[in-house]
Design an enzyme around this catalytic site. Structure first.
Site, PDB file in Angstrom:
ATOM      1  N   ALA A  63       1.133  -1.432  -0.145  1.00 28.73           N
ATOM      2  CA  ALA A  63      -0.426  -0.110   0.211  1.00 28.73           C
ATOM      3  C   ALA A  63       1.080   1.220   0.237  1.00 28.73           C
ATOM      4  CB  ALA A  63      -1.005   0.086   1.457  1.00 28.73           C
ATOM      5  N   GLY A 102       0.048  -5.037   0.097  1.00 35.70           N
ATOM      6  CA  GLY A 102      -1.321  -5.555  -0.778  1.00 35.70           C
ATOM      7  C   GLY A 102      -0.737  -5.716  -2.408  1.00 35.70           C
ATOM      8  N   GLU A 105      -1.600  -8.951  -1.859  1.00 38.01           N
ATOM      9  CA  GLU A 105      -2.896  -9.422  -2.054  1.00 38.01           C
ATOM     10  C   GLU A 105      -3.101  -9.376  -3.261  1.00 38.01           C
ATOM     11  OE1 GLU A 105      -4.407  -8.269   2.740  1.00 38.01           O
ATOM     12  OE2 GLU A 105      -3.480  -6.357   0.980  1.00 38.01           O
ATOM     13  N   GLU A 125       2.472  -5.884   6.907  1.00 40.41           N
ATOM     14  CA  GLU A 125       1.846  -5.629   7.918  1.00 40.41           C
ATOM     15  C   GLU A 125       2.015  -5.296   9.187  1.00 40.41           C
ATOM     16  OE1 GLU A 125       0.651  -7.434   5.517  1.00 40.41           O
ATOM     17  OE2 GLU A 125      -0.387  -6.001   3.301  1.00 40.41           O
TER      18      GLU A 125
END
Ligand SMILES: NC(=O)c1ccc[n+]([C@@H]2O[C@H](COP(=O)([O-])OP(=O)(O)OC[C@H]3O[C@@H](n4cnc5c(N)ncnc54)[C@H](O)[C@@H]3O)[C@@H](O)[C@H]2O)c1
Length: 717
Positions: A63, A102, A105, A125
């Protein structure tokens, strides 16, 4: 908008390339780009399939952390993930490089995943006090199984492409990632109508149902490796939901709820503060960005003892050849055998292959002749902590080592300016204060002398980065940043002992607060005799806080090295056992010094030790010894076992509120009569303005630095 996604078509396959240099985070432009490009591919009847890849060395690094805490603009990540997962055309993630958070993901929302050999994937994370909230906690266990997925998510560490293949996270490894991914997805598009979605892989979840072992083991892992942290428990709850809830979307919803709880938790802010703090520490406000960085091709080390050996390993591990010198063959042989044992240990643990060990250990050469250092680009001195000896060595180095090379000292607290003064190149002299064991501890205090040049400083900071250290600049002042704060902290722990607390009570209170090791266990580990001998030599009366430690030394209780200190130790063990026989010593010394021993609460113990750190930290900042409060936090977390989830002592003070800090300082000043608790002027000023501990004041507004000659701190290191 930041970042974009490039769209091209080859052989009826849409190739989407995330372009957001240098590591392709999922910024607003990337999210929008992904959404639009998938829509284009879906709407274009000539497109059979999609390849998603990244530009440069990364697939998607995660992210965009700079968006945290602010208003997130544009299309949300969840909308992008839905779009990917339910795309009408098959998609393969061509993982060309790192795919973290992310990034992984995103790949997990594609139908297939192929990675290049050098790629690695992970969900880190937890290091930011968060959980993988983009479906990671629900999808990764479905591929890798709950045990392996939990291991990855709780440690935050990544796995190589090969490991990812073995774990079932990816489908294949490719040499020419995009070309082979096009071939792969064309075949798939031709041969099958239905393409797999990770959400439908329920086998491993059903298998794990009704057996708590995996979750209990994960809890034990979190309790050990991430003591006190909030996010690991949330991750485990998410995986529990993945295992037990049939409806995937219901599991996703749970993940979303647990994620939000992490997001608003103070630990998240504290850990992100350290994440940014470590990056900011390399920026030195008065050193221009474009300052030339010298090329370091070879390093020299003087002294192959505890520190020299560890420092040599850091250079060798980073691929920089290193030459070590000691005063005699015996010391050198001992030193090099310790280094070899460390590498053998790594091989035995599977952290290095034998070939890697041969190559790395082979890049360390040794000798007794200083002349062999002449071609080094940097030489780091790590001999005994003695100023005269260091003067002698720097004089020799200055004569022998080539012009323009950096001369550094690993001193824990001697005056770098004094060391520089014996050379003809004071601008190239700097302190590199590594922490023990140097090959493991991340902290590196870079001590900036009065004459240290910008180039020298920038080069040493760059070396720190290359050696994977958290490097922080300190001005040349007694105790630098960390040891000066430690001195105030241990002095207060000792005062509490004098006033009535016992070592195990102080240690337990501070360990419950989150410190890795309480102060008395730490003092026993370091050895009580170092300070005692120095104080004896000085001929001066010991300060109050040192009286009990000195008396224990008179009884030959030096700490772990003599199997007895504040605690007792059994042969071959470092585990502290209570030492009730010390209690009469504590009572005697308290009484002799006019203290009536009293019950002391755990709250007072924690408050007094932590406030001593905060107040000294504020002084260090107001003198400009540290550039910014976050630097102090980085020092204290990476070098002194302060809990990362509290964000360091300065962040902790800001989070508590400076008014509250001052109120508590005043309270303990009143109780103890000790000026250690006189609130720092900087705290008073900031509290009045409603400010927070942040940048050091500019040069004209700084408090005068502590003096080496006058400082009690300097006499204790
Ligand atoms: N040990 C720690 O925890 C620690 C932490 C940070 C900094 N330091 C600092 O690092 C330095 C080294 O400490 P250490 O613990 O590694 O010491 P050490 O006693 O383990 O090792 C010192 C080495 O220097 C060698 N030596 C002494 N005189 C020499 C000379 N003239 N030429 C070449 N070699 C010589 C010795 O033979 C020995 O091998 C000190 O300045 C110390 O204050 C130590």
């Amino acid at each position: 908008m930041k970042g974009t996604v490039l769209y091209e078509v080859q052989e009826n396959v849409a190739i989407l390339t995330v372009d957001n240099p240098p590591v392709n985070p999922l910024s607003d432009g990337v999210r929008t780009g992904l959404y639009e490009c998938i829509t284009n591919a879906e709407d274009d009847d000539s497109i059979d399939a999609v390849v998603l890849t990244g530009n440069g060395r990364a697939f998607i690094a995660g992210a965009d952390i700079s968006e945290f805490g602010g208003n997130v603009e544009g299309i949300s990540l969840n909308d992008v993930f839905k779009k990917l997962e339910f795309c009408k055309k098959p998609i393969v993630a061509a993982i060309n490089g790192i795919a973290l958070g992310g990034g992984l993901e995103t790949a997990l929302c594609c139908n297939y995943r192929i990675a290049s050999k050098t790629a690695f994937v992970g969900l880190p994370e937890v290091n930011l006090g968060l959980l993988p909230g983009g479906g990671g906690t629900q999808r990764l266990p479905r591929l890798a199984g709950p045990a392996e997925a939990l291991k990855m998510m709780l440690t935050g560490s990544h796995v190589s492409a090969k490991q990812a293949l073995d774990l079932g996270i990816i489908d294949n490894i490719a040499e020419d990632i995009v070309t082979e991914s096009i071939e792969f997805i064309k075949e798939k598009a031709k041969s099958t109508e239905i393409h797999p979605k990770v959400r439908d892989f329920n086998e491993k979840m059903i298998e794990a149902r009704g057996n708590d072992t995996v979750l209990l083991e994960a809890q034990a892992m979190a309790a050990k490796g991430r003591k006190g942290q909030f996010a690991p428990g949330q991750i485990i709850k998410c995986v529990e939901a993945a295992i037990n809830i049939d409806d995937f979307d219901e599991g996703l919803k749970k993940e979303g709820d647990y994620f939000l709880e992490c997001l608003v938790h103070p630990q998240r802010e504290a850990m992100i503060h350290i994440f940014f703090g470590e990056r900011a520490a390399s920026k030195i406000s008065d050193v221009p960005k474009d300052t030339k960085i010298m090329d370091i091709k070879k390093a020299g080390i003087i002294g192959s003892g505890t520190m020299g050996g560890g420092i040599a390993m850091c250079f060798a591990n980073a691929g920089i050849p290193v030459h070590i010198i000691d005063q005699d063959q015996e010391n050198l042989d001992r030193g090099i055998s310790v280094i070899e044992k460390n590498y053998d240990f790594m091989v035995n643990r599977g952290r290095l292959t034998s070939e890697q060990k041969e190559s790395i250990f082979g890049s360390i050469s040794t000798g007794l002749d200083y002349k062999d250092l002449s071609d080094c680009d940097i030489v780091i001195e790590a001999v005994y902590e003695n100023l005269e000896l260091k003067h002698e060595i720097f004089k020799s180095l200055d004569e022998i080592v080539k012009e323009g090379a950096i001369l550094a000292s690993n001193t824990s607290g001697l005056d770098i300016d004094s060391i520089a003064s014996v050379t003809n190149r004071p601008e190239l002299v700097v302190g590199t204060h590594f922490f023990s064991p140097a090959n493991i501890m991340r902290l590196l205090e870079v001590v900036r002398g009065k004459q240290t040049s910008d180039e020298t400083l920038a080069t040493v900071m760059a070396i720190g980065k290359k050696l994977r250290k958290a490097a922080v600049v300190s001005l040349n002042a007694p105790g630098f940043i960390g040891n000066r704060m430690l001195f105030r902290y241990t002095a207060q722990a000792n005062m509490l002992l004098l006033e009535g607390a016992l070592p195990h009570q102080v240690d337990q209170a501070l360990e419950s607060f989150g410190l890795n090791m309480g102060p008395f266990r730490m003092m026993d580990l370091v050895g009580l005799d170092l300070g005692w001998r120095a104080r004896k030599l000085s001929g001066k009366e010991s300060p109050l806080h040192a009286k009990i430690g000195d008396e224990l030394c008179e009884q030959n209780r030096y700490g772990q090295k003599s199997k007895a200190g504040y605690y007792n130790y059994s042969e071959g063990s470092r585990a502290p056992n209570p030492a009730p026989e010390n209690e009469k010593t504590y009572e005697k010394i308290s009484c002799e010094n006019g203290f009536t021993r009293r019950e002391i609460s755990d709250e007072e113990i924690v408050d007094r030790c932590i406030l001593a750190l905060i107040n000294e930290g504020a002084d260090i900042l107001s003198e400009g010894v540290a550039q910014r409060a976050a630097d102090i936090d980085v020092v204290y977390i990476n070098g002194y076992g302060f809990p990362i989830w509290r964000g360091g002592p300065m962040h902790h003070a800001n989070a508590m509120g400076l008014d509250k800090v001052i109120e508590k300082l005043e309270k303990y000043r009143e109780i103890t009569g000790n000026d250690v608790y006189k609130p720092s002027d900087m705290l008073l000023k900031l509290a009045k303005e409603g400010g927070k501990l942040g940048e050091a004041p500019n040069k004209t507004e700084r408090k005068e630095k502590l003096d080496f000659a006058m400082s009690s701190v300097a006499n204790n290191f």
